[in-house]
Design an enzyme around this catalytic site. Structure first.
Site, short mmCIF file in Angstrom:
data_model
loop_
_atom_site.label_atom_id
_atom_site.label_comp_id
_atom_site.label_asym_id
_atom_site.label_seq_id
_atom_site.Cartn_x
_atom_site.Cartn_y
_atom_site.Cartn_z
N CYS A 164 -33.01 31.96 22.59
CA CYS A 164 -33.86 32.03 23.56
C CYS A 164 -33.47 33.18 24.33
O CYS A 164 -34.37 33.37 25.33
CB CYS A 164 -34.00 30.73 24.19
SG CYS A 164 -34.23 29.16 23.29
N HIS A 304 -35.75 31.07 33.60
CA HIS A 304 -35.85 30.21 32.42
C HIS A 304 -36.82 29.30 32.13
O HIS A 304 -37.81 29.36 31.40
CB HIS A 304 -34.48 30.07 31.79
CG HIS A 304 -34.35 29.86 30.46
ND1 HIS A 304 -34.92 31.01 29.51
CD2 HIS A 304 -34.15 28.76 29.46
CE1 HIS A 304 -34.83 30.53 28.19
NE2 HIS A 304 -34.38 29.20 28.08
N GLU A 315 -30.75 24.95 35.70
CA GLU A 315 -30.98 26.12 36.00
C GLU A 315 -31.07 26.12 37.73
O GLU A 315 -30.62 26.85 38.60
CB GLU A 315 -32.31 26.68 35.61
CG GLU A 315 -32.60 28.07 36.02
CD GLU A 315 -33.87 28.74 35.38
OE1 GLU A 315 -34.64 28.19 34.58
OE2 GLU A 315 -33.91 30.03 35.37
N LYS A 336 -43.20 30.77 31.90
CA LYS A 336 -43.53 29.77 30.80
C LYS A 336 -44.43 28.72 30.80
O LYS A 336 -45.04 28.09 29.59
CB LYS A 336 -42.30 29.12 30.18
CG LYS A 336 -41.10 30.33 29.61
CD LYS A 336 -39.85 29.67 28.90
CE LYS A 336 -39.03 30.80 28.31
NZ LYS A 336 -37.93 31.04 29.34
N HIS A 341 -43.08 28.98 25.47
CA HIS A 341 -41.81 29.51 25.09
C HIS A 341 -41.69 30.47 23.98
O HIS A 341 -41.68 30.04 22.98
CB HIS A 341 -40.55 28.41 25.43
CG HIS A 341 -39.10 28.94 24.99
ND1 HIS A 341 -38.98 30.03 25.00
CD2 HIS A 341 -38.25 27.99 25.24
CE1 HIS A 341 -37.61 30.13 25.22
NE2 HIS A 341 -37.00 29.10 25.30
N PHE A 400 -29.98 27.65 23.53
CA PHE A 400 -29.32 26.45 22.73
C PHE A 400 -28.13 27.32 22.31
O PHE A 400 -28.24 28.35 21.51
CB PHE A 400 -30.06 26.05 21.57
CG PHE A 400 -31.33 25.13 22.11
CD1 PHE A 400 -31.56 24.55 23.37
CD2 PHE A 400 -32.36 24.70 20.99
CE1 PHE A 400 -32.32 23.65 23.66
CE2 PHE A 400 -33.28 23.61 21.27
CZ PHE A 400 -33.33 23.18 22.86
#
Lengths: 412, 80
Positions: A164, A304, A315, A336, A341, A400
């Site tokens: 990502c 994010h 975050e 998003k 995403h 991830f």
């Protein structure tokens, strides 16, 4: 000596359509592009929704019709986004010195769908029936390869695979190439097309995706206590970066300056962020240090903000650690909530949204934020966009695997 | 052109991005006249094998030059 790096072209393809202006209109109006999955039969799947790019996305007709079957969708999206960015830049081919022109484009999983169909062929028809197009359609470095062929860019050329964070990492690495004098121009960004049976079932297996199948447009709800995972989406974002002097000398339109890039690794877990948010915190801190910007001078953070419980909390925690008492004042949003995403394209599309926020002085909203999670208590710009002067913006991306990247942009 | 020849022309036209279907004649040489490169040839073989349900070995491919050769090969295989 470091050189100043500016953005002279931008282009994108998302589930909201093709083109930066089209997307920005939709985003600032709080429109969601999420819908039912049409690319494959979702019977038996937990998740039936995604942010799919619609047919007809090549609004410029820049891909010859016969080329489509030779290109994986992630490559098609990148070519269309690059076409828009290159046109906007006003650059002319051939460039003065093609060896000073780099291409750095990220993708999390490249041609995963081609890999799936190729594997089906292998299993049902046998090894002799494999298409010779599978390899060039699957590997991530073929997008930068294709762009080098199209635009005759002969300098540094590579793909960035960082889940990502791929798009943001690609931009950051391209920024460093130009800043450190290894290239004068760079095509950079990210692209992804993994709304496929394989990937949706695999993301479902780690319980990462929203299953709010009856309300697709309300499914991506970053920072909301009723969120239930992210919504997978596809698209591409491409930027043209240029050394400021080169850009100014040719009278290019300068959309923004990139002033900082911070990259860290959590060293913590396969799919969970560091619970103290140290990786995210340090990525933002390093980026601001390079930019020589203090947190109080940041007006906007494109988060994010995936709409997963862990990401949103961590975050927010990292922002609070870095911004201290100023954390409540900085405008934050997760686009998003509308685009879903886009994995390896997310960081690139969101970098462009951050730049558009500065150019228009509009903070785009986080839609669906009806009841904030008590741990998410910052200013996420719920529901409606807000007008305010924005001179400096951060775009965050976390992956991830623990990769974190923060990009800092300034108004020029 | 018979049905097999028409189908061969269609498949070759599908593979060769820069070639207009109207410019493909039965006596067109696939490499020299139509500009096919190795990846195109392998792509054509895969499509032909799939379409006509047969296997074309690399040795046999080397003997093929024109569009007509492809059609003739397929017809011979079908009769065999």
């Amino acid at each position: 000596m470091k050189r100043r790096v500016v953005v002279t072209g931008m282009g994108m393809v998302t589930c909201l359509g093709s083109g930066v202006e089209t997307n920005w209109d939709a985003i600032t109006q709080g429109r969601s592009g999420i819908g039912r999955i049409t690319h494959f039969d979702t019977s038996g799947f937990s998740t039936h929704i995604a942010g799919e790019v619609k047919d007809g996305f090549d609004i410029y007709g820049c891909i010859p019709v016969k080329e489509f079957r030779r290109l994986d969708r992630h490559q098609q999206y990148a070519l269309v986004a690059a076409h828009e960015a290159f046109m906007a830049s006003g650059l002319q081919i051939p460039l003065a010195d093609p060896y000073r022109c780099a291409v750095v484009v990220g993708s999390g999983m490249g041609g995963l769908e081609t890999l799936e169909t190729g594997h089906d062929t292998l299993k049902t028809k046998g090894p002799k029936r494999m298409s010779p197009l599978v390899i060039p359609m699957v590997v991530v470095n073929l997008t930068p390869g294709l762009l080098s062929m199209k635009y005759q860019f002969k300098g540094p050329n590579f793909g960035v695979v960082n889940a990502c964070t791929s798009g943001a990492s690609a931009i950051g690495e391209a920024f460093r190439l130009v800043s450190n004098g290894y290239a004068d121009v760079a095509i950079t960004g990210g692209t992804e097309a993994v709304v496929s049976a394989f990937s949706v079932s695999a993301f479902n297996a780690i319980r990462a995706l929203s299953v709010r199948n009856d309300e697709p447009k309300r499914a991506s709800r970053p920072f909301d206590k009723d969120r239930d995972g992210f919504v997978l989406a596809e698209g591409a974002g491409i930027l043209i970066l240029e050394d400021l002097e080169t850009a100014a000398a040719r009278g290019a339109t300068i959309y923004s300056e990139i002033v900082g890039y911070g990259a860290t690794g959590d060293a913590y877990h396969l799919v969970m962020p560091d619970p103290e948010g140290q990786g995210a915190y340090n990525a933002m801190k390093l980026a601001l240090m390079e930019a020589n910007v203090s947190p109080k001078d940041v007006s906007y953070i494109n988060a994010h903000g995936t709409s997963t419980e862990l990401n949103d909390k961590i975050e927010s925690l990292a922002i609070k650690k870095l911004f201290g008492e100023h954390a409540g004042q900085v405008s934050i949003s997760s686009t998003k909530s509308m685009t879903g995403h886009m994995i390896g394209a997310a960081g690139a599309v969101e970098a462009i949204f951050s730049i558009m926020a500065m150019r228009t002085n509009i903070v785009p909203p986080t839609i669906n934020l009806d009841n904030p999670d008590p741990d998410c208590d910052l200013n996420y710009t719920p529901h409606k966009s807000v007008e305010k002067p924005i001179d400096c913006a951060i775009s965050n991306s976390f992956a991830f695997g623990g990769q974190n990247a923060a990009l800092v942009f300034k108004k020029v | 052109m018979d049905e097999i020849e028409k189908k061969v022309v269609d498949l070759i036209a599908e593979v060769l991005v820069d070639v207009n279907k109207d410019n493909i004649q039965l006596d067109s040489k696939i490499v020299e006249d139509l500009g096919a490169e190795s990846l195109d040839i392998y792509d054509m073989i895969a499509l032909l094998e799939d379409e006509f349900g047969m296997e074309i070995s690399d040795e046999e491919v080397e003997k093929i030059q024109t569009v007509q050769d492809v059609a003739d090969f397929i017809k011979a295989q079908k009769q065999a």
